[in-house]
Design an enzyme around this catalytic site. Structure first.
Site, mmCIF file in Angstrom:
data_model
loop_
_atom_site.group_PDB
_atom_site.id
_atom_site.type_symbol
_atom_site.label_atom_id
_atom_site.label_comp_id
_atom_site.label_asym_id
_atom_site.label_seq_id
_atom_site.Cartn_x
_atom_site.Cartn_y
_atom_site.Cartn_z
ATOM 1 N N HIS A 254 0.835 -1.225 0.000
ATOM 2 C CA HIS A 254 0.000 0.000 0.000
ATOM 3 C C HIS A 254 0.857 1.257 0.000
ATOM 4 C CE1 HIS A 254 -3.210 -2.781 0.755
ATOM 5 N NE2 HIS A 254 -2.711 -3.133 1.919
ATOM 6 N N ASP B 30 -7.684 1.101 1.991
ATOM 7 C CA ASP B 30 -6.246 0.776 1.975
ATOM 8 C C ASP B 30 -5.521 1.515 0.854
ATOM 9 O OD1 ASP B 30 -7.580 -0.754 0.089
ATOM 10 O OD2 ASP B 30 -6.428 -2.570 0.433
HETATM 11 N N1 LIG Z 1 -10.087 -2.921 3.357
HETATM 12 C C1 LIG Z 1 -9.652 -4.150 3.151
HETATM 13 O O1 LIG Z 1 -9.445 -4.906 4.085
HETATM 14 C C2 LIG Z 1 -9.456 -4.648 1.754
HETATM 15 C C3 LIG Z 1 -9.294 -6.015 1.497
HETATM 16 C C4 LIG Z 1 -9.143 -6.442 0.170
HETATM 17 C C5 LIG Z 1 -9.144 -5.500 -0.869
HETATM 18 N N2 LIG Z 1 -9.265 -4.187 -0.545
HETATM 19 C C6 LIG Z 1 -9.298 -3.133 -1.586
HETATM 20 O O2 LIG Z 1 -10.524 -3.201 -2.303
HETATM 21 C C7 LIG Z 1 -10.348 -2.457 -3.509
HETATM 22 C C8 LIG Z 1 -10.978 -3.214 -4.668
HETATM 23 O O3 LIG Z 1 -10.186 -4.353 -4.973
HETATM 24 P P1 LIG Z 1 -10.647 -5.386 -6.109
HETATM 25 O O4 LIG Z 1 -9.723 -6.537 -6.004
HETATM 26 O O5 LIG Z 1 -12.102 -5.607 -6.052
HETATM 27 O O6 LIG Z 1 -10.270 -4.574 -7.429
HETATM 28 P P2 LIG Z 1 -10.718 -4.943 -8.917
HETATM 29 O O7 LIG Z 1 -9.643 -4.422 -9.802
HETATM 30 O O8 LIG Z 1 -11.120 -6.364 -9.033
HETATM 31 O O9 LIG Z 1 -12.039 -4.049 -9.102
HETATM 32 C C9 LIG Z 1 -12.004 -2.659 -9.076
HETATM 33 C C10 LIG Z 1 -13.174 -2.159 -9.894
HETATM 34 O O10 LIG Z 1 -13.230 -0.728 -9.753
HETATM 35 C C11 LIG Z 1 -13.717 -0.253 -10.974
HETATM 36 N N3 LIG Z 1 -13.507 1.197 -11.053
HETATM 37 C C12 LIG Z 1 -12.352 1.880 -11.257
HETATM 38 N N4 LIG Z 1 -12.617 3.206 -11.292
HETATM 39 C C13 LIG Z 1 -13.956 3.351 -11.066
HETATM 40 C C14 LIG Z 1 -14.834 4.465 -10.986
HETATM 41 N N5 LIG Z 1 -14.392 5.720 -11.146
HETATM 42 N N6 LIG Z 1 -16.160 4.244 -10.767
HETATM 43 C C15 LIG Z 1 -16.626 2.969 -10.607
HETATM 44 N N7 LIG Z 1 -15.844 1.882 -10.694
HETATM 45 C C16 LIG Z 1 -14.527 2.074 -10.921
HETATM 46 C C17 LIG Z 1 -12.948 -1.071 -12.009
HETATM 47 O O11 LIG Z 1 -13.534 -0.990 -13.300
HETATM 48 C C18 LIG Z 1 -13.056 -2.453 -11.393
HETATM 49 O O12 LIG Z 1 -14.185 -3.177 -11.850
HETATM 50 C C19 LIG Z 1 -8.826 -2.243 -3.632
HETATM 51 O O13 LIG Z 1 -8.501 -0.935 -3.219
HETATM 52 C C20 LIG Z 1 -8.248 -3.246 -2.667
HETATM 53 O O14 LIG Z 1 -6.982 -2.881 -2.201
HETATM 54 C C21 LIG Z 1 -9.399 -3.753 0.726
#
Ligand SMILES: NC(=O)c1ccc[n+]([C@@H]2O[C@H](COP(=O)([O-])OP(=O)(O)OC[C@H]3O[C@@H](n4cnc5c(N)ncnc54)[C@H](O)[C@@H]3O)[C@@H](O)[C@H]2O)c1
Length: 374
Positions: free
Chosen positions: A96, A269
């Protein structure tokens, strides 16, 4: 190779970076795994299990960092770990860095090789290590959000699935990737009224037909503003790999939301998708801002550490084996998904998206490839 696994130091972190089965797979190839005592206890794995799988138990954090060439972790190095950084040592973990300019600078200055789980990317753009953690966080987002919506938690007192004669709750999921897709599925399962928002229409397509039927909306600021105004629960799950999350809920938009509604900002994150989001912990997961309950836990999978530790090891093991077998330099030259995860190497920041986020000079892809000799 000597692979070190420290006990995680982050607040409320209960995962460990490898299971005893993972240790056995690595040690059976002739490598050594040095794991800090009690590193696995909170995930339900004892020192005795690790030992019988071939690990050596280290009595201190110092011993793990001092003896290991490769450090395998769950979360970014904690302040008490940074002092052990040394040139040529590699750290394979969620890093991160976009939200951690100081850590980024130190890794570069100390000549540490940074390999970020978040950035291991396959040819088709999938993120095989982030994905299982995102699936877990997405599934948890609805149960955490539902709990926050209960009146005693400060929420509107809404049951997501409703009851006969009463409108169900409205859930808006922004970002329909691994986390968002799973949050939406669970929300649909509860009987809530669900809207899924993304900029990528192919991510919305699975929600256009039963059994996963939801309202699908193309992501624009105006559309998000409209959708969240009468939402009970808004889930943020957007990602641009390596970069800070785009701020899609501004302060004025927050002001238009219903009092007692809930935002679960999974992408906290990466800085969070709402201007009002700030990181929280599992022990103190929520706060209210403008009457909206915010849930912004940066390590949600640590709520279910047993499941998460096994899922994480399943995803990282082949990469750990590759690094151990080929050496760090060999792995970077031969394995493209691994190379894409490289954040720092030989005193250079090697990811320009992170460089932009933290305001530090970085090599572009061509410069990175030349540096690793690929
Ligand atoms: N808080 C936690 O404990 C935790 C745990 C796991 C993942 N995460 C976070 O969750 C987030 C999502 O991860 P993921 O694996 O699902 O990612 P991913 O790449 O599978 O999906 C992200 C989605 O966001 C969309 N997107 C991008 N810009 C956008 C916008 N302006 N409007 C709408 N949609 C938009 C993309 O098209 C994509 O479909 C990441 O930041 C990851 O680090 C956090």
């Amino acid at each position: 190779m000597i692979i070190g696994v420290p006990r995680e130091r982050k607040a409320d972190e209960r995962r460990v970076a490898i299971t005893p089965d993972g240790v056995r797979a690595v040690t059976s190839r002739g490598h050594k795994v040095l794991i800090e005592t009690n590193a696995g206890v909170l995930s339900g794995f004892t020192d005795a299990e690790f030992k019988s799988s071939g690990a050596e138990i280290a009595q201190s954090l110092d011993e793990v960092w001092e003896k290991s060439e490769l450090l395998v972790k769950v979360k970014e190095p904690a302040p008490e770990e940074v002092k052990f950084f040394r040139k040529g040592q590699a750290v394979f973990s969620f890093l991160h860095l976009a939200v951690a300019p100081e850590l980024t600078k130190t890794m570069v200055e100390k000549g540490v090789t940074g390999l970020d789980y978040d950035l291991v990317m396959l040819e088709d753009g999938r993120l095989p290590i982030l994905e299982p953690m995102s699936i877990i966080a997405g599934k948890l987002a609805i149960q955490c959000g539902a709990f926050a919506l209960q009146a005693h938690s400060g929420g509107r007192g809404i049951l997501l699935g409703g009851v006969v004669g009463v409108r169900p709750g409205k859930v808006v999921v922004v970002g329909a990737g691994a986390a968002g897709r799973n949050a939406a599925r669970v929300a649909i399962g509860t009987g809530a009224e669900v809207t899924v928002v993304d900029v990528n229409l192919s991510r919305l397509t699975p929600f256009t037909l039963p059994p996963l039927k939801a309202r699908t909306i193309f992501s624009t600021p105006a559309a998000i503003e409209r959708e969240i105004a009468d939402a009970d629960l808004v889930v943020g799950a957007v990602l641009i790999p390596g970069a800070l999350a785009p701020k899609l809920i501004s302060r004025p938009m927050l002001g238009s939301m219903q009092k007692g509604s809930v935002i679960v900002d999974i992408c906290i994150d990466q800085g969070g998708f709402a201007e009002s989001s700030r990181p929280t912990t599992i022990s103190e997961p929520t706060y209210a801002d403008s009457g909206v309950v915010h849930y912004c836990v940066t390590n949600m999978p640590a709520l279910v550490p047993r499941t998460s530790t096994i899922a994480l090891t399943n995803a990282t093991l082949s990469y750990i084996q590759t690094i151990a077998d080929l050496g760090i330099d060999g792995a970077l030259r031969k394995n493209l998904p691994m190379l894409r995860s490289l954040t720092s190497y030989q005193g250079h920041l090697t990811n320009s998206v992170i460089g932009e986020a933290v305001g530090l000079p970085a090599l572009d892809e061509a410069g990175r490839d030349e540096l690793v000799g690929r």
